[in-house]
Write a protein that holds these residues in place. Structure first.
Motif, PDB file in Angstrom:
ATOM      1  N   UNK A 519     -10.839 -34.880  10.413  1.00  0.00           N
ATOM      2  CA  UNK A 519     -10.476 -34.381  11.741  1.00  0.00           C
ATOM      3  C   UNK A 519     -10.848 -35.341  12.851  1.00  0.00           C
ATOM      4  N   UNK A 520     -11.668 -36.338  12.527  1.00  0.00           N
ATOM      5  CA  UNK A 520     -12.107 -37.245  13.584  1.00  0.00           C
ATOM      6  C   UNK A 520     -11.126 -38.383  13.845  1.00  0.00           C
ATOM      7  N   UNK A 521     -10.054 -38.501  13.022  1.00  0.00           N
ATOM      8  CA  UNK A 521      -9.080 -39.568  13.227  1.00  0.00           C
ATOM      9  C   UNK A 521      -8.201 -39.220  14.414  1.00  0.00           C
ATOM     10  N   UNK A 522      -8.250 -40.033  15.461  1.00  0.00           N
ATOM     11  CA  UNK A 522      -7.498 -39.767  16.689  1.00  0.00           C
ATOM     12  C   UNK A 522      -6.166 -40.490  16.655  1.00  0.00           C
ATOM     13  N   UNK A 523      -5.095 -39.776  17.024  1.00  0.00           N
ATOM     14  CA  UNK A 523      -3.750 -40.344  16.999  1.00  0.00           C
ATOM     15  C   UNK A 523      -3.514 -41.272  18.193  1.00  0.00           C
ATOM     16  N   UNK A 524      -2.591 -42.219  18.071  1.00  0.00           N
ATOM     17  CA  UNK A 524      -2.202 -43.052  19.214  1.00  0.00           C
ATOM     18  C   UNK A 524      -1.404 -42.209  20.206  1.00  0.00           C
ATOM     19  N   UNK A 525      -1.093 -42.783  21.352  1.00  0.00           N
ATOM     20  CA  UNK A 525      -0.354 -42.053  22.385  1.00  0.00           C
ATOM     21  C   UNK A 525       0.738 -42.937  22.980  1.00  0.00           C
ATOM     22  N   UNK A 526       1.608 -42.310  23.778  1.00  0.00           N
ATOM     23  CA  UNK A 526       2.580 -43.007  24.628  1.00  0.00           C
ATOM     24  C   UNK A 526       3.488 -43.976  23.864  1.00  0.00           C
ATOM     25  N   UNK A 527       4.276 -43.467  22.949  1.00  0.00           N
ATOM     26  CA  UNK A 527       5.236 -44.323  22.228  1.00  0.00           C
ATOM     27  C   UNK A 527       6.468 -44.568  23.081  1.00  0.00           C
ATOM     28  N   UNK A 528       6.969 -45.810  23.049  1.00  0.00           N
ATOM     29  CA  UNK A 528       8.150 -46.202  23.828  1.00  0.00           C
ATOM     30  C   UNK A 528       9.078 -47.004  22.916  1.00  0.00           C
ATOM     31  N   UNK A 529      10.372 -46.704  22.965  1.00  0.00           N
ATOM     32  CA  UNK A 529      11.373 -47.440  22.183  1.00  0.00           C
ATOM     33  C   UNK A 529      12.198 -48.324  23.111  1.00  0.00           C
ATOM     34  N   UNK A 530      12.390 -49.586  22.720  1.00  0.00           N
ATOM     35  CA  UNK A 530      13.161 -50.556  23.506  1.00  0.00           C
ATOM     36  C   UNK A 530      14.327 -51.061  22.676  1.00  0.00           C
ATOM     37  N   UNK A 531      15.516 -51.144  23.298  1.00  0.00           N
ATOM     38  CA  UNK A 531      16.705 -51.622  22.594  1.00  0.00           C
ATOM     39  C   UNK A 531      16.685 -53.150  22.522  1.00  0.00           C
ATOM     40  N   UNK A 532      16.840 -53.688  21.299  1.00  0.00           N
ATOM     41  CA  UNK A 532      16.964 -55.123  21.094  1.00  0.00           C
ATOM     42  C   UNK A 532      18.389 -55.438  20.637  1.00  0.00           C
ATOM     43  N   UNK A 533      18.688 -56.719  20.523  1.00  0.00           N
ATOM     44  CA  UNK A 533      20.037 -57.131  20.121  1.00  0.00           C
ATOM     45  C   UNK A 533      20.411 -56.592  18.755  1.00  0.00           C
ATOM     46  N   UNK A 534      19.468 -56.644  17.806  1.00  0.00           N
ATOM     47  CA  UNK A 534      19.773 -56.241  16.431  1.00  0.00           C
ATOM     48  C   UNK A 534      19.030 -54.995  15.983  1.00  0.00           C
ATOM     49  N   UNK A 535      18.296 -54.343  16.864  1.00  0.00           N
ATOM     50  CA  UNK A 535      17.551 -53.194  16.406  1.00  0.00           C
ATOM     51  C   UNK A 535      16.771 -52.504  17.510  1.00  0.00           C
ATOM     52  N   UNK A 536      15.617 -51.965  17.158  1.00  0.00           N
ATOM     53  CA  UNK A 536      14.749 -51.255  18.095  1.00  0.00           C
ATOM     54  C   UNK A 536      13.317 -51.771  17.975  1.00  0.00           C
ATOM     55  N   UNK A 537      12.641 -51.814  19.109  1.00  0.00           N
ATOM     56  CA  UNK A 537      11.223 -52.158  19.153  1.00  0.00           C
ATOM     57  C   UNK A 537      10.469 -50.928  19.641  1.00  0.00           C
ATOM     58  N   UNK A 538       9.454 -50.541  18.889  1.00  0.00           N
ATOM     59  CA  UNK A 538       8.650 -49.379  19.254  1.00  0.00           C
ATOM     60  C   UNK A 538       7.229 -49.849  19.550  1.00  0.00           C
ATOM     61  N   UNK A 539       6.709 -49.471  20.689  1.00  0.00           N
ATOM     62  CA  UNK A 539       5.320 -49.795  21.070  1.00  0.00           C
ATOM     63  C   UNK A 539       4.574 -48.497  21.374  1.00  0.00           C
ATOM     64  N   UNK A 540       3.263 -48.544  21.304  1.00  0.00           N
ATOM     65  CA  UNK A 540       2.453 -47.373  21.576  1.00  0.00           C
ATOM     66  C   UNK A 540       1.092 -47.802  22.102  1.00  0.00           C
ATOM     67  N   UNK A 541       0.405 -46.847  22.681  1.00  0.00           N
ATOM     68  CA  UNK A 541      -0.961 -47.095  23.137  1.00  0.00           C
ATOM     69  C   UNK A 541      -1.909 -46.832  21.984  1.00  0.00           C
ATOM     70  N   UNK A 542      -2.756 -47.803  21.690  1.00  0.00           N
ATOM     71  CA  UNK A 542      -3.639 -47.682  20.541  1.00  0.00           C
ATOM     72  C   UNK A 542      -4.580 -46.483  20.675  1.00  0.00           C
ATOM     73  N   UNK A 543      -5.007 -45.994  19.522  1.00  0.00           N
ATOM     74  CA  UNK A 543      -5.945 -44.875  19.494  1.00  0.00           C
ATOM     75  C   UNK A 543      -7.283 -45.283  20.121  1.00  0.00           C
ATOM     76  N   UNK A 544      -7.913 -44.307  20.769  1.00  0.00           N
ATOM     77  CA  UNK A 544      -9.233 -44.569  21.352  1.00  0.00           C
ATOM     78  C   UNK A 544     -10.320 -44.535  20.290  1.00  0.00           C
ATOM     79  N   UNK A 545      -9.966 -44.123  19.070  1.00  0.00           N
ATOM     80  CA  UNK A 545     -10.925 -44.038  17.970  1.00  0.00           C
ATOM     81  C   UNK A 545     -11.296 -45.449  17.517  1.00  0.00           C
TER      82      UNK A 545
END
Length: 607
Positions: A519-545
């Motif tokens: 239960x102590x594993x904290x999830x990341x937050x704020x995922x964002x998807x960006x359109x690239x020429x050939x696909x998608x880039x997904x970024x997120x805010x790292x977990x505070x854990x």
């Protein structure tokens, strides 16, 4: 199994100028692109949707037409094929009553010409046993038995394309030595001479001349090296001859050929196996035969790939020598010792992050549209479908099709045999890319390995190695595709495998982690998807854990994808399927040092 050098095309069809074909040697060769092993396999490339020739090439069906000109390419014929030839001489005598034609058929030395056709109508059949007989009393002259329509209206002679062959004496006698001297040998080219006597009831104009050829002969010098005269239609012989021939091929020194691999492949192609005919009835015949031509105007790499299609094989350069290996069921247990005959990967020799790419509907198919060249239809392209009702049902009755052309296959049964294997393979298409310690260089392209790892939940899961590259840190990066013995069972329908992933920590050294830490594993937050020429880039805010050591990203929907062991907060994935109204679901999970995972951070990408 020493480290290998790339020569051309990767499993996914990407073209690369390889060391061997660039003429590089030694260290210069080993450092081309950092690649240490990569195989050419035209068929395997088509499995992933890359089956287009890089040069465009020529239409094999057009080979039966006649050409004129001084700069036309001369084909190389392996096995049996119908050829039109290039007209290189034309003249008339006897007040225009006799027309004299000379055709360059193909590179020599050939085995024989068996039949001659005018406008696809049989004109004469050749009997080699009567080649030196002027007249056997049954319309056979110097080996040619003429059909009634053309008896006394046509006369043929031929040359097999030996180096230094003699001039066609009959032609010289008919047209005169001033027009065709003793120097007109056309050395090294198979020739057909036709003397046509005018008859309006027989000829409506200049006929299209074509011949059935039994092609490139196995020279005596090669027979002493392990080849046989009967290997003229063996795909391994065709590849060996093309790679080593200095006139129309690559011109490699035979010392650069791993002869053991070629002879082993020859034996595998020659094996008699059970196949299914057009009526779905069993028939026994040679596994693979090369019946076709090589267009000397195409690139060497394209011609090599064409030959490889006829035996469903790939080629690599390993230890300074070229090897050929068929895509086949491998012997994974040593028959003598009973021990596993494959290299094993696990947490002890896999290093860093690794990718797992799942199959998509764009490269998993339930029918194959095959084109081969049918002798009974004047060697024109014949198209048929290899289908599977079980696969179709598992795909919700949605047809997924792949087109595949086999330019050196002229037999329905073999074409269907190859098509079935390729369709089966498409159902097992999980691809894994990972780094391993340097000792993994004992593996080479084509080898089957096993992977055991707790994160995907694999226990000695089998993969075939398709690509290897040296990394800056000195470790080795491998690209492997899922392997299953059932792929090579021609008449058996196999079930598509499901990807299983472990959800709890079950491996690693030391005692099992304390369950209270889950239960102590904290999830990341704020995922964002960006359109690239050939696909998608997904970024997120790292977990505070602070106990988080890596992230795992799973994509479901149109473009399934798994990436584990990520230490950054960014991932890029290709999106070949972006149909309007559909979507991909991306789950990002944090993993702590004990292997426990957080609840997923989810983002939906709409198309």
């Amino acid at each position: 199994m020493p480290p290998a050098i790339a020569i051309a095309a990767s499993y996914f069809g990407t073209m690369l100028a390889g060391a061997g074909f660039l003429g590089l040697t030694g260290l210069a060769a080993s450092l081309v692109g950092g690649v240490i092993a990569m195989g050419i396999n035209s068929i395997a490339s088509s499995l992933f949707g890359f089956n287009k020739s890089d040069s465009g090439g020529s239409n094999p069906a057009s080979l039966t037409l006649n050409q004129t000109g001084a700069v036309n390419t001369i084909p190389v014929v392996y096995g049996a094929r119908r050829v039109g030839g290039t007209r290189i001489f034309i003249d008339t005598t006897n007040s225009n009553k006799n027309l004299h034609l000379l055709y360059a058929i193909c590179e020599g030395e050939i085995t024989t010409i068996t039949k001659i056709y005018f406008n696809n109508e049989l004109a004469a059949t050749f009997d080699k046993t009567k080649e030196d007989i002027a007249n056997d009393g049954a319309s056979t002259y110097y080996g040619f038995k003429y059909e009634t329509k053309y008896a006394n209206k046509a006369e043929f002679r031929m040359r097999y394309g030996k180096d230094g062959q003699a001039v066609i004496q009959k032609m010289q006698d008919n047209v005169g030595a001033t027009k065709w001297s003793n120097e007109h040998k056309v050395s090294g080219i198979a020739l057909l001479y036709a003397n046509l006597t005018f008859d309006q009831s027989v000829y409506n104009g200049l006929p299209t001349v074509s011949v059935d050829v039994v092609g490139r002969k196995v020279p005596a010098a090669h027979i002493t090296a392990g080849w046989a005269s009967t290997d003229y239609d063996n795909p391994a012989w065709a590849l060996y001859d093309y790679l080593t021939n200095t006139r129309y091929g690559k011109g490699l020194d035979p010392a650069m050929i791993d002869m053991a691999s070629f002879l082993s492949t020859k034996a595998y192609c020659n094996e008699m196996v059970d196949m299914l005919d057009k009526d779905n009835k069993p028939i026994t015949q040679k596994r693979y035969v090369a019946d076709g031509h090589i267009d000397t105007g195409k690139t060497i790499i394209d011609n090599v790939k064409d030959i490889l299609t006829s035996m469903n094989a790939f080629m690599i350069q390993s230890g300074g020598k070229y090897k050929v290996r068929c895509n086949k069921k491998e012997q994974l247990v040593d028959p003598i010792t009973g021990l596993p005959n494959l290299y094993k990967f696990d947490e002890s020799n896999i290093t860093g992050a690794w990718d797992i790419l799942l199959g998509t509907k764009t490269n998993r198919f339930n029918q194959v549209k095959l084109t081969y060249f049918e002798p009974e239809n004047n060697y024109q392209g014949n198209i048929f479908l290899v289908k599977d009702a079980t696969y179709l049902a598992s795909d919700n009755n949605q047809t997924y099709e792949r087109e595949l052309t086999l330019p050196l296959t002229c037999n329905y049964n073999r074409a269907a045999y190859i098509g079935r294997i390729i369709m089966n393979q498409s159902r097992y298409q999980t691809t894994v890319t990972f780094n391993a310690v340097q000792t993994a260089m004992i593996v080479e392209v084509g080898d089957v390995i096993s992977i055991t790892h707790p994160v995907p939940g694999w226990v000695e899961k089998k993969f075939r190695v398709m690509n290897m590259t040296i990394q800056p840190a000195g470790d080795v990066r491998l690209v492997c595709v899922e392997y299953n013995d059932d792929v090579y069972t021609n008449e058996t329908v196999i079930k598509s495998p499901d990807f299983l992933r472990q959800s709890t920590y079950t491996g690693g050294a030391g005692s099992q982690p304390n369950a209270n830490l889950t239960s102590s594993v904290r999830a990341p937050t704020n995922a964002v998807a960006t359109v690239l020429t050939t696909g998608r880039q997904v970024t997120w805010t790292k977990s505070v854990d602070t106990n988080i050591t890596s992230y795992e990203v799973t994509v479901t929907g149109n473009n399934p994808f798994v990436k584990i062991g990520i230490t950054t907060n960014i991932v890029v994935f290709n999106t070949p399927t972006v149909t309007a109204g559909t979507h991909d679901t991306v789950n990002i999970v944090a993993v702590n040092g004990l292997g426990y995972k957080s609840a997923p951070l989810t983002i939906t990408i709409n198309y």
